[in-house]
Scaffold this motif. Structure first.
Motif, PDB file in Angstrom:
ATOM      1  N   SER A   2      40.335  34.641  39.588  1.00  0.00           N
ATOM      2  CA  SER A   2      41.375  34.922  40.576  1.00  0.00           C
ATOM      3  C   SER A   2      42.501  35.744  39.976  1.00  0.00           C
ATOM      4  N   ARG A   3      43.267  36.406  40.847  1.00  0.00           N
ATOM      5  CA  ARG A   3      44.444  37.145  40.390  1.00  0.00           C
ATOM      6  C   ARG A   3      45.395  36.231  39.643  1.00  0.00           C
ATOM      7  N   ALA A  72      32.034  45.277  33.062  1.00  0.00           N
ATOM      8  CA  ALA A  72      31.796  44.118  33.917  1.00  0.00           C
ATOM      9  C   ALA A  72      30.452  43.474  33.622  1.00  0.00           C
ATOM     10  N   ASP A 117      44.451  44.767  41.217  1.00  0.00           N
ATOM     11  CA  ASP A 117      43.687  45.249  42.372  1.00  0.00           C
ATOM     12  C   ASP A 117      44.382  46.362  43.128  1.00  0.00           C
ATOM     13  N   GLN A 150      35.876  46.888  42.058  1.00  0.00           N
ATOM     14  CA  GLN A 150      35.878  45.439  42.229  1.00  0.00           C
ATOM     15  C   GLN A 150      34.437  44.959  42.061  1.00  0.00           C
ATOM     16  N   SER A 152      32.466  41.552  41.907  1.00  0.00           N
ATOM     17  CA  SER A 152      32.511  40.105  42.116  1.00  0.00           C
ATOM     18  C   SER A 152      31.655  39.388  41.083  1.00  0.00           C
ATOM     19  N   SER A 154      32.378  38.988  37.975  1.00  0.00           N
ATOM     20  CA  SER A 154      32.670  39.428  36.608  1.00  0.00           C
ATOM     21  C   SER A 154      33.898  38.696  36.087  1.00  0.00           C
ATOM     22  N   THR A 155      34.176  38.857  34.808  1.00  0.00           N
ATOM     23  CA  THR A 155      35.272  38.124  34.179  1.00  0.00           C
ATOM     24  C   THR A 155      36.615  38.465  34.793  1.00  0.00           C
ATOM     25  N   GLU A 157      37.058  40.818  37.574  1.00  0.00           N
ATOM     26  CA  GLU A 157      36.862  41.236  38.961  1.00  0.00           C
ATOM     27  C   GLU A 157      37.264  42.689  39.205  1.00  0.00           C
ATOM     28  N   TRP A 158      38.499  43.054  38.799  1.00  0.00           N
ATOM     29  CA  TRP A 158      38.979  44.425  39.035  1.00  0.00           C
ATOM     30  C   TRP A 158      39.003  45.197  37.716  1.00  0.00           C
TER      31      TRP A 158
END
Length: 334
Positions: A2-3, A72, A117, A150, A152, A154-155, A157-158
């Motif tokens: 998550s962010r 990623a 992101d 992006q 999904s 992955s460690t 994400e962005w």
């Protein structure tokens, strides 16, 4: 990831910079809204600082996209390729660029970021870092490849990669969908003053600089900066042999962090010395009193023209709280 979790990672661990002097892109290379916005932001920023605009290079963008995918898929974050189905392990940025068609003998560079992101966040992060900011404002660059992905699961994400080049290649175009003719070559500009130091940006962990630390640690963190101090009762030195020319100026970025309170015992001196360190001229001193954000320093060395010796950054620490002295982009021009 998550962010929120990504935001807990120290900023220095979330983006890197690489520089070196040294088309094959698919015709359907496309750019999303934030990638196009990045080109607008960087060109506005360069215009504010006297640098010319960049145009998109599809060849560089393909190299950027593939590096994002590899980071990623193979779970790494670095300029050198750790794993890939396209490039050999250990491939450096300009090797990947050449593999995608951008094999010109020109200035090349790369900025990386993960966990951001939006274009506004990553652009601000790169502006706040001296090395990345220098890359974005480098007047030698004419083209850029931009990739924001992006991924999904992955460690981070962005993933962001921007690859820079100093030659306007055949794949270059504006941010419009259809390729356009490359801009006319700009008239030649006077050469930049020659940098007399090797490995000024600490891209290589060993080149150019002699480094010694009482605790045996490496003072240069590859591709990032140099760090002195940070432990008790320590002595560190980073030095390089130089010959001072007429009109020479020393400049560098420095940052100090400390746990000490006054009186400050930990210190770093910038000095010119002979080989045996029996003679030394102190140019600048830093202690915990100088703690704060990165800042740029410039010292006029013209009075030492004709002298040969060593440019030295030397730190000494005591037991009363840890102090770190960070250095980046050390240049001696004349």
């Amino acid at each position: 990831m998550s962010r929120l979790k990504i935001a807990t990672i120290p900023l220095a661990a979330m983006f890197l910079f690489f520089f070196a002097a040294s088309g094959m892109a698919s015709a359907d290379t496309s750019y999303d809204t934030d990638e196009r916005r990045f080109l607008e932001l960087i060109n506005e920023y360069r215009a504010q600082n006297g640098a010319g605009p960049l145009v998109l290079s599809d060849d560089l963008t393909v190299a950027s996209e593939h590096h994002n995918e590899d980071m990623a898929e193979y779970n790494f974050f670095a300029h050198d390729t750790v794993g890939s189905s396209r490039y050999p392990a250990g491939s450096e940025p300009w090797g990947r660029m050449a593999a995608e068609g951008y094999d010109h003998n020109t200035f090349k560079g790369e900025n990386l970021a993960v966990g951001y992101d939006t274009v506004e966040e990553v652009f601000q992060a790169w502006k706040d870092s001296p090395s990345h900011n220098t890359a974005m404002l480098d007047p030698n660059y004419k083209v850029v490849g931009v990739s924001r992905m992006q991924i999904s699961g992955s460690t981070f994400e962005w993933y962001w990669t921007t690859d820079f080049g100093g030659f306007v290649d055949a794949s270059a175009r504006t941010a419009e969908d259809e390729p356009e003719d490359p801009p006319a070559p700009e008239p030649p500009t006077p050469p930049e003053p020659r940098n007399l130091l090797e490995n000024s940006g600490f891209v290589d962990q060993e080149a150019g600089w002699e480094q010694w630390a009482m605790d045996g640690a490496m003072l240069i963190l590859k591709g990032e900066f140099a760090r002195l101090g940070g432990y008790d009762d320590g002595v560190d030195e980073l030095r390089q042999e130089v010959r001072i020319t007429d009109g020479a100026r020393l400049s560098y970025s420095v940052k100090v962090t400390t746990e000490e309170s006054a009186p400050f015992g930990d210190r770093m001196t910038v000095r010119l010395t002979d080989e045996d360190r029996t003679e030394a001229t102190v140019l600048k001193r830093y202690t915990g009193e100088d703690a704060g954000e990165w800042r740029r320093e410039t010292i006029d060395l013209s009075e030492y023209a004709g002298e040969t010796g060593y440019l030295s950054f030397a730190a000494g620490t005591d037991e009363d709280g840890l102090t770190n002295f960070y250095l980046d982009n050390v240049r001696l021009v004349g």
